[in-house]
Design a protein around this motif. Structure first.
Motif, mmCIF file in Angstrom:
data_model
loop_
_atom_site.group_PDB
_atom_site.id
_atom_site.type_symbol
_atom_site.label_atom_id
_atom_site.label_comp_id
_atom_site.label_asym_id
_atom_site.label_seq_id
_atom_site.Cartn_x
_atom_site.Cartn_y
_atom_site.Cartn_z
ATOM 1 N N LEU A 42 0.794 -1.091 0.010
ATOM 2 C CA LEU A 42 -0.161 0.080 0.075
ATOM 3 C C LEU A 42 0.854 1.354 0.106
ATOM 4 N N GLN A 43 1.997 1.265 0.880
ATOM 5 C CA GLN A 43 3.037 2.422 0.857
ATOM 6 C C GLN A 43 4.298 2.048 -0.214
ATOM 7 N N GLU A 44 4.764 3.082 -0.712
ATOM 8 C CA GLU A 44 5.846 2.708 -1.411
ATOM 9 C C GLU A 44 7.099 2.051 -0.669
ATOM 10 N N GLU A 45 7.607 0.938 -1.173
ATOM 11 C CA GLU A 45 8.606 0.282 -0.153
ATOM 12 C C GLU A 45 9.545 -0.331 -1.242
ATOM 13 N N THR A 46 10.911 -0.502 -0.526
ATOM 14 C CA THR A 46 12.020 -1.093 -1.513
ATOM 15 C C THR A 46 11.897 -2.671 -1.525
ATOM 16 N N LEU A 47 11.353 -3.155 -2.600
ATOM 17 C CA LEU A 47 11.200 -4.817 -2.559
ATOM 18 C C LEU A 47 12.367 -5.473 -3.153
ATOM 19 N N LEU A 48 13.210 -4.702 -3.812
ATOM 20 C CA LEU A 48 14.102 -5.509 -4.378
ATOM 21 C C LEU A 48 15.418 -4.600 -4.517
ATOM 22 N N ARG A 49 16.763 -5.297 -4.331
ATOM 23 C CA ARG A 49 18.009 -4.408 -4.150
ATOM 24 C C ARG A 49 19.165 -5.577 -4.443
ATOM 25 N N THR A 50 19.951 -4.696 -5.324
ATOM 26 C CA THR A 50 21.361 -5.243 -5.515
ATOM 27 C C THR A 50 22.564 -4.173 -5.645
ATOM 28 N N ARG A 51 23.611 -4.953 -5.662
ATOM 29 C CA ARG A 51 24.712 -4.058 -6.260
ATOM 30 C C ARG A 51 25.159 -4.201 -7.432
ATOM 31 N N LEU A 52 25.721 -3.376 -8.184
ATOM 32 C CA LEU A 52 26.187 -3.725 -9.511
ATOM 33 C C LEU A 52 27.679 -3.970 -9.454
ATOM 34 N N GLY A 53 28.034 -4.797 -10.372
ATOM 35 C CA GLY A 53 29.480 -4.939 -10.551
ATOM 36 C C GLY A 53 29.821 -6.190 -9.512
ATOM 37 N N ASP A 54 31.356 -6.421 -9.336
ATOM 38 C CA ASP A 54 31.633 -7.576 -8.644
ATOM 39 C C ASP A 54 32.087 -7.064 -7.347
ATOM 40 N N GLN A 56 31.602 -4.954 -3.482
ATOM 41 C CA GLN A 56 30.661 -4.409 -2.326
ATOM 42 C C GLN A 56 30.442 -2.925 -2.609
ATOM 43 N N ASN A 57 31.449 -2.440 -2.987
ATOM 44 C CA ASN A 57 31.413 -0.828 -3.178
ATOM 45 C C ASN A 57 30.595 -0.490 -4.444
ATOM 46 N N GLY A 58 30.149 -1.555 -5.346
ATOM 47 C CA GLY A 58 29.441 -0.717 -6.664
ATOM 48 C C GLY A 58 28.116 -0.336 -6.397
ATOM 49 N N PRO A 59 27.604 0.459 -7.371
ATOM 50 C CA PRO A 59 26.234 1.233 -7.111
ATOM 51 C C PRO A 59 25.340 0.228 -6.761
ATOM 52 N N VAL A 60 24.234 1.026 -5.772
ATOM 53 C CA VAL A 60 23.128 0.119 -5.203
ATOM 54 C C VAL A 60 21.744 0.432 -6.235
ATOM 55 N N VAL A 61 21.375 -0.729 -6.856
ATOM 56 C CA VAL A 61 20.018 -0.568 -7.389
ATOM 57 C C VAL A 61 19.034 -0.978 -6.382
ATOM 58 N N GLU A 62 17.978 -0.115 -6.699
ATOM 59 C CA GLU A 62 16.484 -0.385 -5.675
ATOM 60 C C GLU A 62 15.554 -0.091 -6.626
ATOM 61 N N VAL A 63 14.459 -1.277 -6.331
ATOM 62 C CA VAL A 63 13.256 -1.191 -7.007
ATOM 63 C C VAL A 63 12.205 -0.692 -6.032
ATOM 64 N N LYS A 64 11.464 0.281 -6.085
ATOM 65 C CA LYS A 64 10.638 0.820 -5.236
ATOM 66 C C LYS A 64 9.294 0.483 -5.703
ATOM 67 N N VAL A 65 8.181 -0.047 -4.980
ATOM 68 C CA VAL A 65 6.923 -0.560 -5.586
ATOM 69 C C VAL A 65 5.813 -0.025 -4.457
ATOM 70 N N ARG A 66 4.556 0.475 -5.184
ATOM 71 C CA ARG A 66 3.301 0.537 -4.602
ATOM 72 C C ARG A 66 2.350 0.078 -5.237
ATOM 73 N N SER A 67 1.300 -0.484 -4.807
ATOM 74 C CA SER A 67 0.255 -1.357 -5.393
ATOM 75 C C SER A 67 -1.020 -0.243 -5.424
ATOM 76 N N GLY A 68 -1.664 -0.106 -6.706
ATOM 77 C CA GLY A 68 -2.772 0.747 -6.584
ATOM 78 C C GLY A 68 -3.921 -0.509 -6.958
ATOM 79 N N LEU A 69 -5.347 0.104 -6.993
ATOM 80 C CA LEU A 69 -6.351 -0.832 -7.190
ATOM 81 C C LEU A 69 -6.147 -1.725 -8.568
ATOM 82 N N MET A 70 -5.866 -1.116 -9.543
ATOM 83 C CA MET A 70 -5.872 -1.818 -10.885
ATOM 84 C C MET A 70 -4.300 -1.665 -11.488
#
Length: 103
Positions: A42-54, A56-70
């Motif tokens: 219901l509220q925007e939340e980070t559901l997916l996360r990873t780092r790019l490259g090999d 542990q200091n690589g850029p962080v990728v986040e996917v934030k998701v919020r569901s609506g009715l449709m």
């Protein structure tokens, strides 16, 4: 229903696949790196996360998701900078260049 969202960062292709049954998945360069089976957010939340490259200091990728009715609102971010946004049937994406001296 299955929806795909794409973004690019440096030489990486980021893809988010969202389905009602199989959850939401994050791929980097066609490799599955994270998955979530959260049914309804219901509220925007980070559901997916990873780092790019090999590193542990690589850029962080986040996917934030919020569901609506449709629909589902999806945002793809790298180190906090928005790459792509999906709201309902509208999708916009932009390419971010790698800051000089990184990745």
């Amino acid at each position: 229903m299955r929806r795909m969202y794409y973004a690019h960062y440096a030489q990486h292709e980021l893809m988010v696949e969202n389905t009602w049954i199989a959850g939401i998945k994050l791929y980097v360069d066609n490799r599955l790196v994270d998955v979530s089976y959260a049914p309804f957010v219901l509220q925007e939340e980070t559901l997916l996360r990873t780092r790019l490259g090999d590193s542990q200091n690589g850029p962080v990728v986040e996917v934030k998701v919020r569901s609506g009715l449709m629909d589902v609102h999806v945002r793809i971010l790298v180190d906090g900078s928005e790459l792509a946004v999906q709201t309902g049937l509208k999708h916009r994406a932009k390419r971010l260049e790698t800051p000089s001296g990184s990745a």
